[in-house]
Design an enzyme around this catalytic site. Structure first.
Site, mmCIF file in Angstrom:
data_model
loop_
_atom_site.group_PDB
_atom_site.id
_atom_site.type_symbol
_atom_site.label_atom_id
_atom_site.label_comp_id
_atom_site.label_asym_id
_atom_site.label_seq_id
_atom_site.Cartn_x
_atom_site.Cartn_y
_atom_site.Cartn_z
ATOM 1 N N ASP A 144 9.623 2.863 1.624
ATOM 2 C CA ASP A 144 8.537 3.596 1.913
ATOM 3 C C ASP A 144 8.495 3.462 3.648
ATOM 4 O O ASP A 144 7.828 2.646 3.981
ATOM 5 C CB ASP A 144 7.257 3.089 1.268
ATOM 6 C CG ASP A 144 6.058 3.655 1.404
ATOM 7 O OD1 ASP A 144 6.043 4.643 2.642
ATOM 8 O OD2 ASP A 144 4.833 3.621 0.875
ATOM 9 N N PHE B 49 0.844 -0.984 -0.044
ATOM 10 C CA PHE B 49 0.083 0.142 -0.083
ATOM 11 C C PHE B 49 0.860 1.198 -0.033
ATOM 12 O O PHE B 49 1.500 1.627 0.862
ATOM 13 C CB PHE B 49 -0.636 0.069 1.244
ATOM 14 C CG PHE B 49 -1.958 1.414 1.073
ATOM 15 C CD1 PHE B 49 -3.106 1.222 0.371
ATOM 16 C CD2 PHE B 49 -1.546 2.174 1.680
ATOM 17 C CE1 PHE B 49 -3.732 2.202 0.308
ATOM 18 C CE2 PHE B 49 -2.160 3.410 1.636
ATOM 19 C CZ PHE B 49 -3.693 3.387 0.986
ATOM 20 N N LYS C 226 2.932 11.212 6.739
ATOM 21 C CA LYS C 226 2.251 10.866 8.198
ATOM 22 C C LYS C 226 2.813 11.928 9.249
ATOM 23 O O LYS C 226 2.596 13.013 9.409
ATOM 24 C CB LYS C 226 2.010 9.614 8.171
ATOM 25 C CG LYS C 226 1.362 8.981 7.206
ATOM 26 C CD LYS C 226 0.889 7.587 7.616
ATOM 27 C CE LYS C 226 0.023 6.697 6.605
ATOM 28 N NZ LYS C 226 -1.180 7.420 6.225
#
Length: 400
Positions: free
Chosen positions: A226, A141, A255
């Site tokens: 990531d 994801f 984030k």
């Protein structure tokens, strides 16, 4: 109709149904706790998918944002501003790299990494034009843009969005042999999450990340990690790659970099990678804006102390020990994770992940499900041990 019901009905009527939130309407939050419009308090055990590592309304971050709001919030990159240079320098130093390319969202950072890898492949590695390929892992994801869903294996994320962007090869996560077979002369990068979050907090087998690092060096390929969800303290280290002493060529951050205040993301690498860009070849009106840099600088300063990494380590050991007891009782099939982050596979006889999440909500704990009977637990790193234990008590009660 209650205030909660009225607001949910209005949201359902006037917003696209691209999310299926739990039926709670949050009105305020501090630390690890949120309060809804009816005045009921909930323990946040999701932390905005790690965007709220430092808790809701963290005083240091709110102060940094408030001070900057009174000065200047946006210039665009048409001009320099006085927070940009320090933010880039401090973040680069935290990562042990030389350069930073700031963006806004995690998906933008991933898109930027794809462009970076391809341009590096053509300009530096010498891959013939139009042939660059990137190897990714199944069940990944990385976001939901059209290019990113082109290399997703999740039907919900991918279906009905074609035609898809070419240039990606998908291999099983954790399988070094498959990765080695997939790398060709046209491969410019391997893009993986050190821990797959959305897939259920999947930790790769020991030796996998070092193997990826060795293979990418051997074959002249960029290793792009990531760390948007796994990085910045969540797993007990600044970066999840550190658990196996691995340093990738490129970090993707997001984030928690914005402290739960503003969206901030970044691609961080050395000059031989990010130096491929020239003015006009890539950009963002809001990327690296003064407000984002002010908040991001405070995030970096907080991480430089090591305090939050230590909390995630200590509380994470306790979390996994307690969840391990549940697994031993047969109510939980499997527990995975690192630090203050866990994927918990509930025995289907106790309900789906959604049903368990709803029952926990009724008891004042907020988590989120993924993939059937799995729930994710990732509270803010500022949570107290007492609150964490209370949240785990509610899970035990729900499971009976």
């Amino acid at each position: 109709m209650t205030a909660t019901e009225d607001l949910i009905a209005s949201a359902e009527a006037h917003s696209a149904h691209n999310y299926h939130p739990l039926p709670v309407v949050v009105a305020s939050a501090r630390g690890a706790w949120m309060t809804d419009v009816e005045g009921r308090r909930y323990l946040d055990m999701l932390a905005g998918y790690s965007a709220l590592n430092f808790g809701h309304g963290n005083p240091r971050l709110i102060e940094a944002a408030t001070e900057q709001l009174g000065r200047v919030t946006l210039t665009s990159r048409a001009f320099h501003h006085d927070r940009f240079a320090e933010f880039c320098a401090r973040l680069a130093r935290l990562c042990g790299k030389e350069m930073v390319l700031p963006m806004n969202t995690g998906a933008e950072a991933v898109e930027t990494a794809v462009k970076t890898a391809r341009k590096w492949g053509y300009r530096v590695k010498g891959v013939p034009g139009g042939r660059a390929r990137i190897v990714v892992a199944a069940n990944n994801f990385h976001g939901r843009t059209t290019t990113i869903v082109s290399f997703s294996t999740d039907p919900e994320a991918r279906a009905d969005y074609g035609p898809y962007t070419p240039g990606f090869d998908i291999v099983p996560f954790g399988d070094l042999g498959a990765l080695r077979d997939a790398v060709t002369e046209d491969t410019v990068a391997v893009l993986i999450e050190p821990v797959q979050g959305e897939a259920g907090v999947l930790v790769p087998p020991p030796g996998y990340l070092p193997g990826v690092r060795e293979l990418t060096r051997e074959r002249g390929v960029l290793f792009v990690a990531d760390e948007i969800q796994s990085g910045l303290g969540r797993t007990g280290r600044t970066f999840a790659c550190e658990h196996e002493d691995v340093v990738p060529d490129v970090y993707l951050l997001g984030k928690a970099l914005g402290g739960g205040v503003v969206p901030v993301s970044a691609v961080v690498a050395d000059a031989d990678v990010l130096g491929v860009f020239r003015p006009g070849e890539h950009g963002s009106t809001f990327g690296g804006n003064p407000l984002a840099c002010a908040v991001g600088l405070e995030v970096v300063a907080m991480l430089e102390t090591g305090e939050f990494q230590q909390r995630a380590t200590e509380l994470g050991e306790h979390l996994h020990a307690e969840l391990g007891l549940l697994a031993g009782s047969g109510k939980v099939v499997e527990v995975r994770g690192r630090g203050l982050w866990a994927g918990v596979d509930i025995d289907p006889s106790h309900g789906t992940g959604r049903e368990i999440s709803e029952k926990l909500m009724e008891r004042g704990v907020l988590v989120k499900d993924t993939h059937g009977s799995t729930i994710r637990i990732a509270p803010p790193l500022v949570i107290s041990k007492e609150d964490l234990d209370w949240g785990l008590d509610q899970l035990r009660a729900v499971l009976g």
